[in-house]
Design a protein around this motif. Structure first.
Motif, PDB file in Angstrom:
ATOM      1  N   PHE A 200      -1.476  11.895  -3.033  1.00 48.37           N
ATOM      2  CA  PHE A 200      -2.898  12.104  -2.756  1.00 48.37           C
ATOM      3  C   PHE A 200      -3.749  11.105  -3.562  1.00 48.37           C
ATOM      4  N   ILE A 201      -3.411  10.940  -4.836  1.00 51.29           N
ATOM      5  CA  ILE A 201      -4.174  10.008  -5.677  1.00 51.29           C
ATOM      6  C   ILE A 201      -4.035   8.596  -5.103  1.00 51.29           C
ATOM      7  N   ASP A 202      -2.823   8.217  -4.753  1.00 51.34           N
ATOM      8  CA  ASP A 202      -2.589   6.855  -4.254  1.00 51.34           C
ATOM      9  C   ASP A 202      -3.398   6.551  -2.991  1.00 51.34           C
ATOM     10  N   VAL A 203      -3.544   7.545  -2.101  1.00 50.94           N
ATOM     11  CA  VAL A 203      -4.310   7.238  -0.879  1.00 50.94           C
ATOM     12  C   VAL A 203      -5.819   7.385  -1.100  1.00 50.94           C
ATOM     13  N   THR A 204      -6.209   8.192  -2.099  1.00 50.18           N
ATOM     14  CA  THR A 204      -7.640   8.493  -2.251  1.00 50.18           C
ATOM     15  C   THR A 204      -8.383   7.440  -3.069  1.00 50.18           C
ATOM     16  N   VAL A 205      -7.708   6.823  -4.024  1.00 49.09           N
ATOM     17  CA  VAL A 205      -8.396   5.826  -4.870  1.00 49.09           C
ATOM     18  C   VAL A 205      -9.013   4.696  -4.012  1.00 49.09           C
ATOM     19  N   PRO A 206      -8.256   4.086  -3.091  1.00 47.43           N
ATOM     20  CA  PRO A 206      -8.900   3.035  -2.269  1.00 47.43           C
ATOM     21  C   PRO A 206     -10.066   3.573  -1.436  1.00 47.43           C
ATOM     22  N   GLN A 207      -9.990   4.841  -1.028  1.00 45.91           N
ATOM     23  CA  GLN A 207     -11.103   5.415  -0.250  1.00 45.91           C
ATOM     24  C   GLN A 207     -12.361   5.513  -1.118  1.00 45.91           C
ATOM     25  N   ALA A 208     -12.173   5.878  -2.397  1.00 44.58           N
ATOM     26  CA  ALA A 208     -13.318   5.949  -3.320  1.00 44.58           C
ATOM     27  C   ALA A 208     -13.883   4.542  -3.535  1.00 44.58           C
ATOM     28  N   GLU A 209     -12.988   3.570  -3.664  1.00 45.28           N
ATOM     29  CA  GLU A 209     -13.444   2.180  -3.867  1.00 45.28           C
ATOM     30  C   GLU A 209     -14.256   1.715  -2.664  1.00 45.28           C
ATOM     31  N   PHE A 210     -13.808   2.074  -1.477  1.00 43.86           N
ATOM     32  CA  PHE A 210     -14.536   1.680  -0.259  1.00 43.86           C
ATOM     33  C   PHE A 210     -15.957   2.270  -0.268  1.00 43.86           C
TER      34      PHE A 210
ATOM     35  N   ILE B 239     -13.948   6.962  -9.733  1.00 44.16           N
ATOM     36  CA  ILE B 239     -13.182   8.185 -10.007  1.00 44.16           C
ATOM     37  C   ILE B 239     -13.312   8.509 -11.500  1.00 44.16           C
ATOM     38  N   PRO B 240     -13.651   9.759 -11.842  1.00 41.16           N
ATOM     39  CA  PRO B 240     -13.954  10.080 -13.243  1.00 41.16           C
ATOM     40  C   PRO B 240     -12.703  10.222 -14.111  1.00 41.16           C
ATOM     41  N   ASP B 241     -11.906   9.161 -14.180  1.00 45.54           N
ATOM     42  CA  ASP B 241     -10.680   9.213 -14.982  1.00 45.54           C
ATOM     43  C   ASP B 241     -10.483   7.840 -15.632  1.00 45.54           C
ATOM     44  N   GLU B 242     -10.728   7.770 -16.928  1.00 48.44           N
ATOM     45  CA  GLU B 242     -10.635   6.484 -17.639  1.00 48.44           C
ATOM     46  C   GLU B 242      -9.201   5.964 -17.661  1.00 48.44           C
ATOM     47  N   GLN B 243      -8.243   6.849 -17.490  1.00 53.08           N
ATOM     48  CA  GLN B 243      -6.835   6.398 -17.551  1.00 53.08           C
ATOM     49  C   GLN B 243      -6.262   5.979 -16.192  1.00 53.08           C
ATOM     50  N   LEU B 244      -7.075   6.100 -15.172  1.00 53.42           N
ATOM     51  CA  LEU B 244      -6.600   5.759 -13.827  1.00 53.42           C
ATOM     52  C   LEU B 244      -6.362   4.254 -13.727  1.00 53.42           C
ATOM     53  N   LYS B 245      -5.135   3.865 -13.389  1.00 55.95           N
ATOM     54  CA  LYS B 245      -4.808   2.439 -13.373  1.00 55.95           C
ATOM     55  C   LYS B 245      -3.595   2.218 -12.474  1.00 55.95           C
ATOM     56  N   TRP B 246      -3.627   1.160 -11.660  1.00 57.77           N
ATOM     57  CA  TRP B 246      -2.474   0.855 -10.804  1.00 57.77           C
ATOM     58  C   TRP B 246      -1.294   0.412 -11.673  1.00 57.77           C
ATOM     59  N   ASN B 247      -0.136   0.972 -11.441  1.00 59.45           N
ATOM     60  CA  ASN B 247       1.058   0.618 -12.196  1.00 59.45           C
ATOM     61  C   ASN B 247       1.975  -0.181 -11.258  1.00 59.45           C
ATOM     62  N   GLU B 248       2.029  -1.480 -11.492  1.00 56.76           N
ATOM     63  CA  GLU B 248       2.757  -2.392 -10.601  1.00 56.76           C
ATOM     64  C   GLU B 248       4.242  -2.015 -10.522  1.00 56.76           C
ATOM     65  N   GLU B 249       4.768  -1.631 -11.672  1.00 60.32           N
ATOM     66  CA  GLU B 249       6.194  -1.321 -11.731  1.00 60.32           C
ATOM     67  C   GLU B 249       6.532  -0.063 -10.921  1.00 60.32           C
ATOM     68  N   ARG B 250       5.693   0.972 -11.102  1.00 61.81           N
ATOM     69  CA  ARG B 250       5.948   2.236 -10.385  1.00 61.81           C
ATOM     70  C   ARG B 250       5.454   2.191  -8.939  1.00 61.81           C
ATOM     71  N   GLN B 251       4.559   1.226  -8.664  1.00 62.94           N
ATOM     72  CA  GLN B 251       3.890   1.150  -7.357  1.00 62.94           C
ATOM     73  C   GLN B 251       3.105   2.440  -7.065  1.00 62.94           C
ATOM     74  N   HIS B 252       2.502   2.972  -8.132  1.00 62.06           N
ATOM     75  CA  HIS B 252       1.657   4.173  -8.025  1.00 62.06           C
ATOM     76  C   HIS B 252       0.531   4.042  -9.030  1.00 62.06           C
ATOM     77  N   TYR B 253      -0.507   4.858  -8.866  1.00 60.53           N
ATOM     78  CA  TYR B 253      -1.541   4.916  -9.902  1.00 60.53           C
ATOM     79  C   TYR B 253      -1.072   5.810 -11.052  1.00 60.53           C
ATOM     80  N   ASP B 254      -1.322   5.359 -12.278  1.00 56.56           N
ATOM     81  CA  ASP B 254      -1.196   6.251 -13.443  1.00 56.56           C
ATOM     82  C   ASP B 254      -2.518   6.988 -13.554  1.00 56.56           C
ATOM     83  N   PHE B 255      -2.466   8.194 -14.067  1.00 52.18           N
ATOM     84  CA  PHE B 255      -3.726   8.954 -14.189  1.00 52.18           C
ATOM     85  C   PHE B 255      -3.692   9.842 -15.426  1.00 52.18           C
TER      86      PHE B 255
END
Ligand code: FAQ
Length: 311
Positions: free
Chosen positions: A229-239, A244-260
């Motif tokens: 859900f986080i992975d699909v929703t972050v780009p929607q928020a960017e659009f 997103i109110p999470d300072e730790q939210l960051k794309w993790n290249e290695e995991r291919q997922h957002y860290d949160f």
């Protein structure tokens, strides 16, 4: 069929139907989950109903009314699916399960204990709450109990429309004035973490998951769906141009997922105990409706009896 054979049967992707033999704990697990799901649908009508009279245009009002009616319909399919599980020893009739909810004995989704304070919240509910609900329910379309699985197929189609109407409300606000965009950001700030908590506790703190997975009711874990859900929703928020109110939210290249960041689990536990911002109000509203509108049910029963007698 003994228990091992039953497990083999569901794990081979076969469906269980109401009259089939099934273990009691499978039956109980389904009554718990499907009835709680039904309660969520009907309690979930309340925050949105709060905005019907204040929708900003006739078009918005019509879409909101239709959405809320859909939620009532989802409740109906799900209560009907629950009722197929009653067997004399395990009660699954609508009055029993509904009264358990009114008495605070059965849960409904934590998300509906948060108020809808602005019109932007109606957008956020469609986008995030229906969005999270779909993520979970697409997985549930493949569950092993036939009536629940079939109900999910129809519900998911309707939820997609709900998600889009919510996102479209936010798109309009985000393209509007500075104040409108601020309303949208404020709604996201308040609904983000509660929406993530809809997926339930972390996997290691989820007592029902293992059994549910073995019985092929749950097909994916709480954490795995939350991550998707986080992975699909972050780009929607960017659009939308929202943060997103999470300072730790960051794309993790290695995991291919957002860290949160860590979810506010203390708040989740309080909401589950009945101490969320709107728990008391929600239950009071439903209890009052049960008493004030008892005559509707009585009239419907009398009418059905009359029609039956005339045949
Ligand atoms: N809120 O061991 P787990 C919608 C409870 S529909 C409250 O992980 P499980 C549409 C859980 O029941 C939204 N309680 O449990 C709409 C259990 O307690 P119990 C509803 C929660 O069952 C949109 C305990 O914590 N969707 O939104 C929550 O394996 C807009 C331990 O948890 C469904 O109900 C929570 N968020 O997994 C309508 C989907 N999370 O029962 C109107 C079906 C956990 O042992 C407007 N349900 N708990 O006393 C499910 O998929 C599962 O039941 C989970 C929880 C994933 C919710």
């Amino acid at each position: 069929m003994n228990h091992d054979k039953f497990l083999e049967y569901v794990q081979a992707e076969n469906k269980v139907e109401p009259k089939d033999m099934m273990p009691d704990d499978y039956r109980k697990l389904l009554v718990r989950q499907i009835s709680q799901h039904a309660h969520s649908e009907v309690v979930g009508m309340l925050p949105e109903a709060n905005w019907i009279t204040r929708a900003p245009s006739l078009r918005r009002k019509m879409a909101l009314l239709a959405k809320i009616q859909d939620e009532a319909g989802h409740g109906l399919y799900l209560y009907a699916a629950t009722e197929t599980l009653g067997n004399g020893e395990i009660a699954a009739d609508r009055d029993t399960t509904y009264n358990d909810m009114l008495a605070g004995k059965a849960k409904y989704s934590s998300i509906f204990n948060y108020p809808a304070l602005s019109w932007a919240d109606i957008g956020a509910i469609g986008w995030l709450v229906d969005g999270a609900a779909i993520m979970n329910q697409v997985m549930l379309m493949g569950n092993s109990y036939g009536p629940y699985s079939r109900a999910m197929v129809r519900i998911c189609k309707e939820e997609s429309f709900h998600q889009r109407q919510g996102y479209e409300i936010l798109m309009t606000l985000c393209r509007g004035t500075k104040e409108q965009k601020e309303l949208a950001q404020d709604a996201l700030n308040r609904f983000w973490w509660p929406a993530l908590m809809m997926f339930g506790p972390n996997d290691e703190a989820s007592p029902n998951s293992q059994k549910s997975m073995n019985y092929r009711v749950k097909r994916e874990s709480n954490d795995s769906l939350r991550q998707r859900f986080i992975d699909v929703t972050v780009p929607q928020a960017e659009f939308l141009g929202l943060k997103i109110p999470d300072e730790q939210l960051k794309w993790n290249e290695e995991r291919q997922h957002y860290d949160f960041g860590e979810l506010p689990w203390d708040e989740f536990m309080e909401v589950l105990k009945g101490n969320g911002p709107a728990n008391k109000k929600r239950l009071e509203t439903k209890r009052k409706a049960q008493t004030d509108h008892a005559w509707v049910k009585e009239a419907a029963i009398a009418f059905a009896a009359k029609q039956k007698a005339e045949v």
